[in-house]
Design a protein around this motif. Structure first.
Motif, PDB file in Angstrom:
ATOM      1  N   GLU A 104       0.797  -1.229   0.000  1.00 17.64           N
ATOM      2  CA  GLU A 104       0.000   0.000   0.000  1.00 17.64           C
ATOM      3  C   GLU A 104       0.829   1.279   0.000  1.00 17.64           C
ATOM      4  N   HIS A 128      -4.125   0.537  -6.272  1.00 13.91           N
ATOM      5  CA  HIS A 128      -5.085   0.663  -5.191  1.00 13.91           C
ATOM      6  C   HIS A 128      -5.784   2.013  -5.295  1.00 13.91           C
ATOM      7  N   ALA A 129      -6.844   2.181  -4.512  1.00 21.03           N
ATOM      8  CA  ALA A 129      -7.645   3.395  -4.581  1.00 21.03           C
ATOM      9  C   ALA A 129      -6.857   4.604  -4.093  1.00 21.03           C
ATOM     10  N   GLY A 131      -8.651   7.715  -3.481  1.00 22.02           N
ATOM     11  CA  GLY A 131      -9.525   8.496  -2.613  1.00 22.02           C
ATOM     12  C   GLY A 131      -9.597   9.934  -3.094  1.00 22.02           C
ATOM     13  N   GLN A 132     -10.724  10.561  -2.841  1.00 21.72           N
ATOM     14  CA  GLN A 132     -10.951  11.924  -3.337  1.00 21.72           C
ATOM     15  C   GLN A 132      -9.973  12.932  -2.733  1.00 21.72           C
ATOM     16  N   ARG A 133      -9.466  12.661  -1.549  1.00 23.98           N
ATOM     17  CA  ARG A 133      -8.575  13.614  -0.880  1.00 23.98           C
ATOM     18  C   ARG A 133      -7.100  13.302  -1.115  1.00 23.98           C
ATOM     19  N   SER A 134      -6.827  12.338  -1.961  1.00 22.50           N
ATOM     20  CA  SER A 134      -5.439  11.944  -2.194  1.00 22.50           C
ATOM     21  C   SER A 134      -4.626  13.092  -2.778  1.00 22.50           C
ATOM     22  N   TRP A 149      -8.738   2.385 -10.971  1.00 20.01           N
ATOM     23  CA  TRP A 149      -9.119   3.192  -9.815  1.00 20.01           C
ATOM     24  C   TRP A 149      -9.412   4.612 -10.258  1.00 20.01           C
ATOM     25  N   ASP A 150     -10.403   5.221  -9.640  1.00 19.59           N
ATOM     26  CA  ASP A 150     -10.921   6.524 -10.050  1.00 19.59           C
ATOM     27  C   ASP A 150      -9.890   7.637  -9.846  1.00 19.59           C
ATOM     28  N   TYR A 152     -10.940  10.794 -10.065  1.00 19.47           N
ATOM     29  CA  TYR A 152     -11.771  11.882  -9.537  1.00 19.47           C
ATOM     30  C   TYR A 152     -11.579  13.190 -10.293  1.00 19.47           C
ATOM     31  N   GLU A 200     -15.161   1.369  -8.550  1.00 17.83           N
ATOM     32  CA  GLU A 200     -13.780   1.317  -9.012  1.00 17.83           C
ATOM     33  C   GLU A 200     -13.137   0.028  -8.508  1.00 17.83           C
TER      34      GLU A 200
END
Length: 344
Positions: A104, A128-129, A131-134, A149-150, A152, A200
């Motif tokens: 990860e 891996h994902a 996340g919107q705040r990445s 993976w999205d 966004y 996703e």
């Protein structure tokens, strides 16, 4: 001490101007392809190497694209890398590759390392994902995200038709009378709701397509027909086969979430005396070159990796060259390539 070969030496050898050699090196200008080839041949003959530090100082670019990918434990990774290199070379770019491992924290570390590597921009295959705040997309260099993976809307993205391809393939099997279909590469204990609501992820979306096909036939997909085996490798295909058979499950067909698992499954089915396709149909996903040479040759979903790679390279180079338009998403097409591991 041997004298360093210069651009002037290359120009003299090729019978062209200094500017023409510079254009070939930088992938700029217009010229006959025969002229470009003559310059490249002169560079090879004189063992001319580009001084990346000097070039970067002068132009602000290195003529290199970066590819960050998990590792080469799956044939898909080397297949994708090869296609990206081919496309980059057509634009007169080289490619450097940084593998980050299957953990990860590996991708985040690779993104930090990218600042110290001589690439003008990076194609990142995410495992891996985000996340919107990445913060991962917030880099000082152009970036194209590939994988399932999205993004966004933060960076350009290239992905595959995972749901559609799996739904079509599962429907083909169901329509051919194969009602009991095992799925290798996903964890059934996560439950149907987990997969049905997914937006996703490789396993999630491909299982979702599998489930949708069953639903279209008025049948509820059974989660106990999903066998994980671990990471999507050939060893996992062997483990999933053993797990399935040790539980006494004898399906009509097996769909593997990638070709690596399918190749392992084909091997282990033979070891355990199961004939393919007489006793069970086997389908993979990726259409890697090795699928053609399996015994029997592997029926597999082809997500058109050539087009997938080309769009990733083209998007990245456009960003490097200053394109500042809206973030784009490209989804490749797919074809079910039927070979000897099925009788559809």
């Amino acid at each position: 001490m041997a004298k360093d070969v210069t651009i002037k030496d290359v120009a003299a050898e090729a019978g062209v101007s200094f500017k023409t050699v510079s254009n070939v090196i930088n992938g700029t200008g217009s010229m006959r392809e025969s002229t470009r080839e003559r310059v490249l041949e002169a560079m090879d003959k004189l063992n001319y190497t580009i001084n990346l530090s000097a070039r970067s100082l002068k132009t602000g670019t290195t003529g290199l694209l970066g590819l960050a990918i998990f590792d080469f434990s799956q044939p898909f990774a080397s297949y994708l890398a090869d296609q990206i290199i081919v496309c980059a070379r057509e634009h007169h770019y080289g490619v450097i590759i940084n593998t980050y491992g299957q953990n990860e924290h590996g991708l985040a570390r690779a993104m930090r390392q990218a600042n110290n590597l001589a690439a003008d921009g990076w194609i990142v295959f995410a495992d891996h994902a985000m996340g919107q705040r990445s913060k991962m997309p917030d880099q000082s260099y152009p970036l194209v995200l590939t994988g399932d993976w999205d993004a966004y809307g933060k960076v350009d993205q290239v992905t595959m038709p995972n749901v559609e391809a799996m739904r079509y393939t599962t429907n083909r099997l169901l329509d051919s009378g194969y009602r009991s279909i095992a799925l290798f590469g996903a964890d059934g204990s996560l439950g149907a709701r987990h997969y049905r609501q997914a937006t996703e992820g490789t396993q999630e979306l491909r299982v979702q397509g599998y489930m949708q096909a069953y639903e279209e036939h008025g049948i509820e997909a059974r989660m106990d027909m999903l066998f994980s085996g671990g990471l999507l490798t050939s060893d996992s295909g062997v483990r999933a086969t053993n797990l399935m058979m040790d539980q006494g499950v004898r399906p009509d067909a097996i769909i593997c979430l990638n070709d690596a698992m399918a190749l392992g499954a084909l091997h282990q089915l033979q070891v355990r005396g199961i004939r393919v396709p007489d006793d069970v149909q086997v389908v993979g996903f990726d259409n890697v070159p090795e699928a053609t040479y399996a015994n029997p040759s592997l029926t597999t979903i082809d997500p058109h990796i050539d087009s997938y790679a080309r769009h990733a390279v083209d998007m990245l180079i456009e960003r490097i060259q200053g394109y500042d338009g809206a973030k784009r998403v490209y989804t490749s097409d797919f074809t079910l390539v039927e070979r000897s591991s099925t009788s559809l």
